[in-house]
Design an enzyme around this catalytic site. Sequence first.
Site, PDB file in Angstrom:
ATOM      1  N   LEU A   1     -23.534 123.486 -37.254  1.00 21.93           N
ATOM      2  CA  LEU A   1     -23.283 124.802 -37.916  1.00 21.93           C
ATOM      3  C   LEU A   1     -24.296 124.437 -39.284  1.00 21.93           C
ATOM      4  O   LEU A   1     -25.289 125.204 -39.602  1.00 21.93           O
ATOM      5  CB  LEU A   1     -22.178 125.296 -38.594  1.00 21.93           C
ATOM      6  CG  LEU A   1     -21.197 126.083 -37.498  1.00 21.93           C
ATOM      7  CD1 LEU A   1     -19.826 126.262 -37.871  1.00 21.93           C
ATOM      8  CD2 LEU A   1     -21.722 127.164 -37.285  1.00 21.93           C
TER       9      LEU A   1
ATOM     10  N   ASP B   1     -25.862 114.955 -45.324  1.00 20.06           N
ATOM     11  CA  ASP B   1     -25.023 114.231 -44.071  1.00 20.06           C
ATOM     12  C   ASP B   1     -24.740 112.874 -44.171  1.00 20.06           C
ATOM     13  O   ASP B   1     -25.914 112.144 -44.468  1.00 20.06           O
ATOM     14  CB  ASP B   1     -25.761 114.661 -42.737  1.00 20.06           C
ATOM     15  CG  ASP B   1     -24.919 114.865 -41.587  1.00 20.06           C
ATOM     16  OD1 ASP B   1     -24.418 116.149 -41.208  1.00 20.06           O
ATOM     17  OD2 ASP B   1     -24.396 113.993 -41.098  1.00 20.06           O
TER      18      ASP B   1
ATOM     19  N   ASP C   1     -21.865 110.903 -50.300  1.00 22.91           N
ATOM     20  CA  ASP C   1     -20.474 111.130 -50.017  1.00 22.91           C
ATOM     21  C   ASP C   1     -19.874 112.348 -50.882  1.00 22.91           C
ATOM     22  O   ASP C   1     -19.721 111.945 -52.003  1.00 22.91           O
ATOM     23  CB  ASP C   1     -19.584 109.958 -49.816  1.00 22.91           C
ATOM     24  CG  ASP C   1     -18.025 110.484 -49.412  1.00 22.91           C
ATOM     25  OD1 ASP C   1     -17.882 111.646 -49.256  1.00 22.91           O
ATOM     26  OD2 ASP C   1     -17.193 109.575 -49.261  1.00 22.91           O
ATOM     27  N   ILE C   2     -20.138 113.494 -50.454  1.00 25.32           N
ATOM     28  CA  ILE C   2     -19.881 114.571 -51.263  1.00 25.32           C
ATOM     29  C   ILE C   2     -18.214 114.622 -51.594  1.00 25.32           C
ATOM     30  O   ILE C   2     -17.740 115.522 -52.352  1.00 25.32           O
ATOM     31  CB  ILE C   2     -20.421 115.820 -50.904  1.00 25.32           C
ATOM     32  CG1 ILE C   2     -20.020 116.182 -49.346  1.00 25.32           C
ATOM     33  CG2 ILE C   2     -21.927 115.932 -51.038  1.00 25.32           C
ATOM     34  CD1 ILE C   2     -18.767 116.714 -48.975  1.00 25.32           C
TER      35      ILE C   2
ATOM     36  N   ASN D   1     -20.127 123.147 -45.994  1.00 24.35           N
ATOM     37  CA  ASN D   1     -19.914 122.746 -44.439  1.00 24.35           C
ATOM     38  C   ASN D   1     -19.451 121.807 -43.930  1.00 24.35           C
ATOM     39  O   ASN D   1     -18.726 121.553 -42.875  1.00 24.35           O
ATOM     40  CB  ASN D   1     -21.226 123.067 -43.815  1.00 24.35           C
ATOM     41  CG  ASN D   1     -21.199 123.053 -42.449  1.00 24.35           C
ATOM     42  OD1 ASN D   1     -20.933 123.853 -41.601  1.00 24.35           O
ATOM     43  ND2 ASN D   1     -21.783 121.776 -41.807  1.00 24.35           N
TER      44      ASN D   1
ATOM     45  N   TYR E   1      -5.880 119.996 -40.326  1.00 21.67           N
ATOM     46  CA  TYR E   1      -7.474 120.947 -40.489  1.00 21.67           C
ATOM     47  C   TYR E   1      -6.868 122.220 -41.073  1.00 21.67           C
ATOM     48  O   TYR E   1      -7.353 123.030 -41.563  1.00 21.67           O
ATOM     49  CB  TYR E   1      -7.854 121.028 -39.069  1.00 21.67           C
ATOM     50  CG  TYR E   1      -9.048 121.636 -38.848  1.00 21.67           C
ATOM     51  CD1 TYR E   1     -10.229 121.320 -39.648  1.00 21.67           C
ATOM     52  CD2 TYR E   1      -9.077 122.928 -38.369  1.00 21.67           C
ATOM     53  CE1 TYR E   1     -11.372 122.096 -39.318  1.00 21.67           C
ATOM     54  CE2 TYR E   1     -10.179 123.741 -38.111  1.00 21.67           C
ATOM     55  CZ  TYR E   1     -11.468 123.281 -38.596  1.00 21.67           C
ATOM     56  OH  TYR E   1     -12.784 123.889 -38.447  1.00 21.67           O
TER      57      TYR E   1
ATOM     58  N   LYS F   1      -8.268 123.999 -44.285  1.00 16.16           N
ATOM     59  CA  LYS F   1      -8.952 125.299 -44.161  1.00 16.16           C
ATOM     60  C   LYS F   1      -8.449 126.508 -44.969  1.00 16.16           C
ATOM     61  O   LYS F   1      -9.135 127.342 -45.523  1.00 16.16           O
ATOM     62  CB  LYS F   1      -9.271 125.609 -42.863  1.00 16.16           C
ATOM     63  CG  LYS F   1     -10.362 124.748 -42.115  1.00 16.16           C
ATOM     64  CD  LYS F   1     -11.607 124.610 -42.899  1.00 16.16           C
ATOM     65  CE  LYS F   1     -12.660 123.850 -41.978  1.00 16.16           C
ATOM     66  NZ  LYS F   1     -14.141 123.738 -42.683  1.00 16.16           N
TER      67      LYS F   1
ATOM     68  N   THR G   1     -19.941 123.341 -31.400  1.00 13.68           N
ATOM     69  CA  THR G   1     -20.336 122.157 -32.144  1.00 13.68           C
ATOM     70  C   THR G   1     -19.629 120.833 -31.766  1.00 13.68           C
ATOM     71  O   THR G   1     -18.734 121.068 -30.571  1.00 13.68           O
ATOM     72  CB  THR G   1     -20.049 122.289 -33.721  1.00 13.68           C
ATOM     73  OG1 THR G   1     -18.397 122.188 -33.952  1.00 13.68           O
ATOM     74  CG2 THR G   1     -20.559 123.566 -34.078  1.00 13.68           C
TER      75      THR G   1
END
Length: 316
Positions: free
Chosen positions: A32, A51, A86-87, A113, A184, A188, A218
């Site tokens: 995505l 990334d 690394d965000i 994302n 997860y 989310k 994905t």
Amino acid sequence: MTSAARSTSGSGSGSGLCEGRVVLVTGAGRGLGRAHALAYAAEGACVVVNDLGVGPDGSGGSGGPAQEVVEEIRAAGGDAVAHGGDIATSEGAASLVRTALDTYGRLDVLVNNAGFLRDRMLVNLDEDAWDAVMRVHLKGHFLPLKHAGAHWRAEAKAGRAPHASVINTSSGAGLLGSVGQGNYSAAKAGILGLTFVAAAELGAYGVRVNAIAPAARTRMTEQTFADTMAAPEDGAFDTMAPENVSPLVVWLGSTASGGVTGRVFEAEAGRITVMEGWRPGPTADKGARWTPSEAGEAALKLLADAEVPQRVYGAR
């Protein structure tokens, strides 16, 4: 370049909806994120492609995927730069924002994302798998949002009110839950709460914050939904292509979506749905404290009048 975004005219077959805007996309090396980065570039945006190049479970790492997307954008006449930080760390998130400012002189859009999966049933889910997924999804949304928001607040206070946009990535798992994905699903769902708070807090600075709950093929979904997410035969509409989600994401990042904030959209194939979350349903007010038996009796009557909840994904 430090004064203004470079023109990207001719960077694709788009209409120039995001001409001159500078966009950060996390987890943009594949899936995505890659589709979003390419779609923004096609509409005239300069793109910072973030990334780490890790595997579907977050292991390993390589700068290759981000650089490949950058080269793809440049080959089409667009403008992009790679970021391998690394965000989910404060320094990585801060450097992501600095990369946009140092390279293009401004920042207009943040697309959060990045993510990976470590699926287990709850009784088999260890703390490391819980913490890792929370870190990349929830903390990995919070920190870029924090640093971008601080920049936009400073701009607004300096009299340069931005027309900025944040698009967060939730999931149907965050809306309904998903069997085998407690970590997860919780992360989310947390992203949705973060979206609503950020929309309320940052609106005064010219920042809009929305979330999407996409469904697409994905690396994270192809094993779980192998039967339903297979690529179609040549010429058929690929309902699960990541590229189907990106037009909405691009529009949300453009000035054309002004006034749209604090919203959640499902996006899948050719379908877009505005999701409507928790709202008061049937209620009863005694005007005094209930006894446990009275509370139970009242709750059962209310449940009889309430909407039946949608099923958790994977529930039997």
